[in-house]
Design an enzyme around this catalytic site. Structure first.
Site, PDB file in Angstrom:
ATOM      1  N   HIS A  55      -3.573   2.917   6.886  1.00 24.88           N
ATOM      2  CA  HIS A  55      -3.126   1.577   7.029  1.00 24.88           C
ATOM      3  C   HIS A  55      -2.448   1.212   8.119  1.00 24.88           C
ATOM      4  O   HIS A  55      -2.798   0.380   9.065  1.00 24.88           O
ATOM      5  CB  HIS A  55      -2.429   1.193   5.593  1.00 24.88           C
ATOM      6  CG  HIS A  55      -1.826  -0.302   5.996  1.00 24.88           C
ATOM      7  ND1 HIS A  55      -2.600  -1.351   6.096  1.00 24.88           N
ATOM      8  CD2 HIS A  55      -0.616  -0.627   5.805  1.00 24.88           C
ATOM      9  CE1 HIS A  55      -1.853  -2.412   6.044  1.00 24.88           C
ATOM     10  NE2 HIS A  55      -0.464  -2.018   6.006  1.00 24.88           N
ATOM     11  N   HIS A  79       5.833  -0.072  10.025  1.00 21.23           N
ATOM     12  CA  HIS A  79       6.168  -1.312   9.290  1.00 21.23           C
ATOM     13  C   HIS A  79       6.379  -0.998   7.935  1.00 21.23           C
ATOM     14  O   HIS A  79       7.021  -1.826   7.308  1.00 21.23           O
ATOM     15  CB  HIS A  79       4.889  -2.464   9.831  1.00 21.23           C
ATOM     16  CG  HIS A  79       3.755  -2.246   8.900  1.00 21.23           C
ATOM     17  ND1 HIS A  79       2.917  -1.427   9.119  1.00 21.23           N
ATOM     18  CD2 HIS A  79       3.646  -2.761   7.701  1.00 21.23           C
ATOM     19  CE1 HIS A  79       1.851  -1.725   8.271  1.00 21.23           C
ATOM     20  NE2 HIS A  79       2.146  -2.345   7.359  1.00 21.23           N
ATOM     21  N   GLU A  83      10.085   0.074   3.784  1.00 24.15           N
ATOM     22  CA  GLU A  83      10.111  -0.548   2.498  1.00 24.15           C
ATOM     23  C   GLU A  83       9.705   0.357   1.099  1.00 24.15           C
ATOM     24  O   GLU A  83      10.058   0.579   0.210  1.00 24.15           O
ATOM     25  CB  GLU A  83       8.888  -1.602   2.758  1.00 24.15           C
ATOM     26  CG  GLU A  83       8.380  -2.332   1.419  1.00 24.15           C
ATOM     27  CD  GLU A  83       9.347  -3.420   0.904  1.00 24.15           C
ATOM     28  OE1 GLU A  83      10.240  -3.680   1.505  1.00 24.15           O
ATOM     29  OE2 GLU A  83       8.896  -3.791  -0.051  1.00 24.15           O
ATOM     30  N   ASP A  84       8.670   1.292   1.828  1.00 27.02           N
ATOM     31  CA  ASP A  84       8.033   2.263   0.832  1.00 27.02           C
ATOM     32  C   ASP A  84       8.728   3.773   0.659  1.00 27.02           C
ATOM     33  O   ASP A  84       7.993   4.388   0.059  1.00 27.02           O
ATOM     34  CB  ASP A  84       6.565   2.206   0.935  1.00 27.02           C
ATOM     35  CG  ASP A  84       6.013   0.923   0.884  1.00 27.02           C
ATOM     36  OD1 ASP A  84       6.776  -0.217   0.185  1.00 27.02           O
ATOM     37  OD2 ASP A  84       4.940   0.499   1.433  1.00 27.02           O
ATOM     38  N   ASP A 146      -0.948  -6.693   9.932  1.00 30.80           N
ATOM     39  CA  ASP A 146      -0.966  -6.011   8.760  1.00 30.80           C
ATOM     40  C   ASP A 146      -1.915  -6.764   7.351  1.00 30.80           C
ATOM     41  O   ASP A 146      -2.705  -5.853   6.979  1.00 30.80           O
ATOM     42  CB  ASP A 146       0.662  -6.172   8.235  1.00 30.80           C
ATOM     43  CG  ASP A 146       0.868  -5.837   6.780  1.00 30.80           C
ATOM     44  OD1 ASP A 146       0.199  -4.559   6.341  1.00 30.80           O
ATOM     45  OD2 ASP A 146       1.877  -6.269   6.042  1.00 30.80           O
ATOM     46  N   ASP A 265     -24.025 -26.570  16.755  1.00 35.55           N
ATOM     47  CA  ASP A 265     -23.178 -25.617  17.696  1.00 35.55           C
ATOM     48  C   ASP A 265     -23.408 -24.199  17.296  1.00 35.55           C
ATOM     49  O   ASP A 265     -22.908 -23.324  17.535  1.00 35.55           O
ATOM     50  CB  ASP A 265     -21.781 -25.922  18.128  1.00 35.55           C
ATOM     51  CG  ASP A 265     -21.030 -26.527  16.872  1.00 35.55           C
ATOM     52  OD1 ASP A 265     -19.932 -26.693  16.997  1.00 35.55           O
ATOM     53  OD2 ASP A 265     -21.806 -26.754  15.623  1.00 35.55           O
TER      54      ASP A 265
HETATM   55 MN    MN Z   1       1.283  -2.946   5.463  1.00 34.22          MN
END
Ligand code: MN
Length: 717
Positions: A55, A79, A83-84, A146, A265
């Protein structure tokens, strides 16, 4: 559609980054970020069954495709670490420095949202996005990357969560990408979201596109060749790209009631040239060979979209009778069209921190969306108002109007000239008295249309009307109007009264300081029953006393017979009312408040019957004020004005004759007098002709000197 798992490797990310990042140290930081994330995420898996690191790898890859700087790419890798994983802010800061860590922390804050009721969730979300953007717009760009990767792998998520995530992508993140001009991410998010929200529609459109693909591809290729030859013949260096239409934009058009076959278009070409001049040159050459479809030409080069998009658009009848939508732009413009705000990474060759300052300041200066959203975060408003405003600024379709100078103003659909005025500046909004749209006067509640050219008429002594709240569209406008009224209203009126007295004095070439001498003020206070100068200003400001009556009260004796009858040549000068900047307009004096020369007046635009002039304190204006404009008395006209007065007596005896005598002694002619009985006294109502407010004021004071009269007032119906 299959879910091919193309495994992105760190070498691919680095290779892509090397195409625009040359500094070895920076590339090393990116690599270290990858290794750190890999170590921290070890043993974690995605719902797809893959190692978690897949990811962040993809997020970093997406960031390199929009030429993100090395800190952003590194933060892209990291990123989800705060958090994890088992990693503290301090640990990351020590390893990667404060800048990258701050970016990661920003993204982490955005992810930490507690699901509760819909609105509370949105409030939280929006607030965090706003804070994130105002601190560093790169936080939002990482968030977009993300989400884009999460959307690409949304098939691995349970169906009910798919819908939630897809809706969020469509309603919040894609619009933000749009406003930031990052078309690449925006269109992919939209298509992915549609696929999960309305799979039947999505696959239906995809299939139809597929069926006609061969024929369309051939036609496009043929047209491409013809256009290319034509441009080469004229020595214009160029590149032509066929371009794929996004399924979501087709869906949008179908939704607006167009038939699939009408979405002309579908066949599209993009021509890239080197200079702006060549854009127009190419356009001319193409139009000389292929007939353009009327009204389809748009010049976004001269007038860029608020998200900085620049291009020429035209639709022509191309080969085989197909309609072609053609975009012509320079390579630089193309870069901005695809990557928007992110393109400033690619273009600024400055070093390190300068570059970031640049991205952030470009965002702040160039994107109206950003400005509005920062304004919103400063406004004091309830959570509900806040969500509505953000939705309006972020999610809604907007219209684009122009100032007379050609500046683009972005407004919500349904916006009025008042919204436009406040968007220019609060001061402009606060002093708006009228609006001219495409050379016609319009009421202030007029609904603006795309591409309207709007001229706002202001008067620096004017103040907003609370009634505007009922028709303005933008929540920010409403808040600004409310703000005005929550400020001390009295102060505003005092200011306004001071302004209009001084203006009147200047007009009469009287010295302000001499006029406001202690001696004069004493007389004025006595005459008008006031105590202080502020009282005087307040009474003028709120319309109780006209500035002229104050001036005339003091200056009456000194004034030599004024040269009233002046020969004027302009044919409009014989009108008794002058409407700012407008000739030949039918003007009526309102018969509810019967203004006379010298009264403070205001024009009201009627439907199809010109302008009706009211006194500014006429109570009917409360309903009408949205359609007013500034008007003035023509000082060069001598005439008499019909007006109605009420004379309150203090006796039951009939003083009619006496009354008539007093009035006509003053050279005021009487049109009629009626008597009405009131409990204990008689009330007279009279219609009279006066030359103006001076005469009327004098009449009032003479009448009120009569022992049988209690007081006199003007009648307002
Ligand atoms: Mn993420």
């Amino acid at each position: 559609m299959s879910h091919t798992k193309k495994i992105v490797s760190v070498d691919e990310v680095l290779d892509q980054a090397k195409t625009y990042i040359t500094d070895q140290k920076q590339l090393e930081v990116i690599k270290q970020a990858y290794l750190f994330a890999k170590e921290k995420h070890a043993g974690q898996f995605r719902k797809t069954g893959e190692d978690y690191i897949i990811h962040p790898l993809n997020v970093a890859m997406i960031l390199t495709t929009i030429y993100a700087d090395y800190q952003t790419i590194a933060a892209g890798f990291l990123h989800d670490v705060l958090e994890d994983c088992d990693c503290t802010y301090e640990e990351m800061e020590e390893k990667f420095g404060p800048e990258i860590t701050k970016l990661v922390y920003g993204v982490t804050k955005l992810s930490r949202i507690h699901f509760s009721t819909d609105n509370e969730y949105l409030i939280d979300y929006y607030k965090k996005i706003i804070v994130g953007m105002s601190e560093d717009v790169r936080v939002i760009i990482i968030k977009l990357a993300d989400r884009l990767h999460n959307m690409r792998t949304l098939w691995a998520v349970p169906p009910d969560r798919q819908k939630v995530k897809a809706r969020e992508a469509l309603e919040i993140l894609a619009p933000i990408a749009h406003h930031l001009g990052i078309h690449k991410i925006k269109s992919e998010l939209e298509d992915l979201a549609l696929r999960y929200l309305k799979p039947d529609v999505f696959y239906d459109i995809a299939e139809k596109l597929n069926k006609t693909k061969l024929e369309r591809d051939r036609t496009v290729a043929d047209m491409e060749k013809e256009v290319s030859d034509l441009l080469t013949e004229h020595h214009i260096n160029h590149e032509i790209k066929g371009r794929a239409k996004c399924i979501y934009s087709i869906y949008n058009k179908l939704n607006k009631g167009k038939k699939f076959s009408d979405i002309y278009d579908l066949l599209a070409l993009r021509i890239l040239v080197h200079t702006e001049q060549e854009c127009y040159l190419a356009l001319g050459i193409i139009h000389s060979k292929f007939r353009p479809l009327p009204k389809r030409f748009k010049d976004y080069i001269a007038m860029p979209k608020p998200n900085m998009y620049q291009s020429l658009h035209t639709t022509v009848f191309g080969i085989d009778g197909y309609l072609f939508e053609i975009q012509i732009r320079t390579y630089d413009m193309d870069e901005i069209a695809e990557n928007g705000i992110a393109s400033h990474w690619a273009y600024k060759e400055n070093k390190g921190s300068n570059k970031i300052a640049n991205l952030q300041s470009t965002t702040e200066q160039k994107l109206q969306f950003f400005k509005s959203i920062i304004d919103l975060s400063k406004d004091k408003m309830s959570n509900e108002e806040f969500v509505n405003s953000v939705k309006e600024e972020v999610l809604n379709n907007n219209i684009y109007c122009f100032t007379p100078k050609g500046d683009v103003i972005e407004l919500p659909v349904g916006a009025t000239p008042v919204d436009f005025a406040y968007k220019i500046h609060t001061k402009v909004g606060d002093t708006t008295t009228g609006a001219i749209v495409n050379n016609s006067i319009v009421p202030l509640n007029y609904e603006l249309k795309n591409n309207d050219i709007v001229r706002i008429i202001t008067n620096k002594s004017a103040t907003p009307s609370f009634e505007w709240i009922n028709f303005v569209k933008a929540t920010t406008t409403k808040n600004k109007i409310k703000n005005f009224f929550s400020k001390n209203e009295k102060d505003v009126y005092i200011e306004r009264g001071k302004d209009s007295l001084e203006k009147e004095l200047r007009k009469k070439k009287l010295s302000i300081s001499e006029f406001l001498s202690d001696e004069n003020l004493k007389d004025i206070y006595e005459e008008f029953k006031l105590d202080t100068l502020d009282d005087l200003y307040l009474s003028i400001g709120n319309g109780k006393i006209s500035p002229l009556s104050v001036i005339n009260f003091i200056v009456k004796d000194q004034e030599v017979a004024a040269p009233k009858v002046v020969k004027v040549t302009s044919k409009n000068m014989d009108a008794d009312i002058i409407v700012n900047g407008i000739d030949k307009v039918k003007v009526n004096l309102a018969n509810c408040c019967c203004p006379v020369y010298g009264d403070d007046i205001i024009g009201y635009i009627t439907k199809g019957n010109g302008i009706t002039v009211h006194r500014t304190n006429c109570h009917n204006l409360e309903m009408l004020e949205s359609r007013t404009l500034e008007v003035h008395w023509n000082t060069n006209v001598n005439k008499r004005y019909l007006t109605n007065i009420l004379i309150y007596s203090n006796s039951q005896d009939n003083h009619m004759l006496d009354l008539m005598q007093t009035i006509s002694n003053m050279n005021v002619s009487v049109d009629g007098i009626n008597m009405m009985s009131k409990v204990g006294s008689i009330l007279y109502s009279a219609s009279i002709y006066v030359t103006g407010l001076d005469q009327l004021t004098k009449l009032f004071s003479n009448l009120e000197k009569q022992p049988y009269i209690d007081h006199v007032e003007r009648l307002m119906r």
